[in-house]
Design an enzyme around this catalytic site. Sequence first.
Site, PDB file in Angstrom:
ATOM      1  N   HIS A  15       8.935  -9.138   1.152  1.00 27.72           N
ATOM      2  CA  HIS A  15       8.865  -7.956   0.286  1.00 27.72           C
ATOM      3  C   HIS A  15       9.654  -8.251  -0.987  1.00 27.72           C
ATOM      4  CE1 HIS A  15       7.711  -4.908   3.485  1.00 27.72           C
ATOM      5  NE2 HIS A  15       8.210  -5.853   4.257  1.00 27.72           N
ATOM      6  N   HIS A  18       5.571 -12.035   5.770  1.00 27.77           N
ATOM      7  CA  HIS A  18       5.489 -11.483   4.417  1.00 27.77           C
ATOM      8  C   HIS A  18       6.890 -11.285   3.878  1.00 27.77           C
ATOM      9  CE1 HIS A  18       5.165  -8.340   7.468  1.00 27.77           C
ATOM     10  NE2 HIS A  18       5.816  -7.520   6.669  1.00 27.77           N
ATOM     11  N   ILE A  74       0.829  -1.215   0.000  1.00 25.72           N
ATOM     12  CA  ILE A  74       0.000   0.000   0.000  1.00 25.72           C
ATOM     13  C   ILE A  74       0.867   1.270   0.000  1.00 25.72           C
ATOM     14  CG2 ILE A  74      -0.238   0.350   2.502  1.00 25.72           C
ATOM     15  CD1 ILE A  74      -3.290   0.604   2.001  1.00 25.72           C
TER      16      ILE A  74
HETATM   17  P1  5GP Z   1       6.971  -4.819   7.620  1.00 22.77           P
HETATM   18  O1  5GP Z   1       7.563  -3.585   8.222  1.00 22.77           O
HETATM   19  O2  5GP Z   1       6.040  -5.526   8.589  1.00 22.77           O
HETATM   20  O3  5GP Z   1       8.003  -5.750   7.047  1.00 22.77           O
HETATM   21  O4  5GP Z   1       6.129  -4.359   6.368  1.00 22.77           O
HETATM   22  C1  5GP Z   1       4.739  -4.173   6.386  1.00 22.77           C
HETATM   23  C2  5GP Z   1       4.352  -3.644   5.036  1.00 22.77           C
HETATM   24  O5  5GP Z   1       2.949  -3.767   4.899  1.00 22.77           O
HETATM   25  C3  5GP Z   1       4.706  -2.171   4.804  1.00 22.77           C
HETATM   26  O6  5GP Z   1       5.543  -2.051   3.655  1.00 22.77           O
HETATM   27  C4  5GP Z   1       3.348  -1.511   4.618  1.00 22.77           C
HETATM   28  O7  5GP Z   1       3.370  -0.465   3.667  1.00 22.77           O
HETATM   29  C5  5GP Z   1       2.470  -2.658   4.190  1.00 22.77           C
HETATM   30  N1  5GP Z   1       1.061  -2.515   4.538  1.00 22.77           N
HETATM   31  C6  5GP Z   1       0.558  -2.096   5.717  1.00 22.77           C
HETATM   32  N2  5GP Z   1      -0.783  -2.111   5.689  1.00 22.77           N
HETATM   33  C7  5GP Z   1      -1.137  -2.550   4.453  1.00 22.77           C
HETATM   34  C8  5GP Z   1      -2.388  -2.778   3.826  1.00 22.77           C
HETATM   35  O8  5GP Z   1      -3.465  -2.595   4.404  1.00 22.77           O
HETATM   36  N3  5GP Z   1      -2.358  -3.213   2.543  1.00 22.77           N
HETATM   37  C9  5GP Z   1      -1.180  -3.434   1.868  1.00 22.77           C
HETATM   38  N4  5GP Z   1      -1.281  -3.862   0.611  1.00 22.77           N
HETATM   39  N5  5GP Z   1       0.014  -3.229   2.440  1.00 22.77           N
HETATM   40  C10 5GP Z   1       0.033  -2.798   3.717  1.00 22.77           C
END
Ligand code: 5GP
Length: 125
Positions: free
Chosen positions: A112, A110, A40
């Site tokens: 990336h 997840h 997002i």
């Molecule tokens: P983390 O820091 O946990 O590795 O990454 C979480 C990722 O999830 C971030 O890059 C953030 O932009 C993404 N994200 C958070 N909320 C949402 C959402 O509701 N939809 C999508 N598609 N991505 C999200």
Amino acid sequence: MPIDATQPYNDSNIFARILRGELPAKTVYEDEFALAFHDINPQAPLHILVIPKGAYVSWDDFSARASDAEIAGFVRAVGQVARDHGLVAPGYRLLANIGVDGHQEIPHLHAHIFAGHPLGPMLAR
Ligand code: 5GP
């Protein structure tokens, strides 16, 4: 806020809700084991998240508890998504944040995928 990856899985997290269809996502790939969708808040021209369909908090949880089929399915899905987007020749970056020091924000594993321009050296800081 980064999460504590040692906590039990909480199925109210955003990615669990996306998997249940309660929240929308720009899906680019889905199979029995994985779902992939655009981030997002993209940090590169192409920024895709690939998540396993099973309930796993982090890479640690997944590597410890997932079945061989789930692990193979997830790894293959990540590779397929990258190939589907033509990323093998230009290259891409694969990243999984884990827990507090990794700055993991969503407590569902997840990966990336970052791509679309030269990403430069990785900064661990
Ligand atoms: P983390 O820091 O946990 O590795 O990454 C979480 C990722 O999830 C971030 O890059 C953030 O932009 C993404 N994200 C958070 N909320 C949402 C959402 O509701 N939809 C999508 N598609 N991505 C999200």
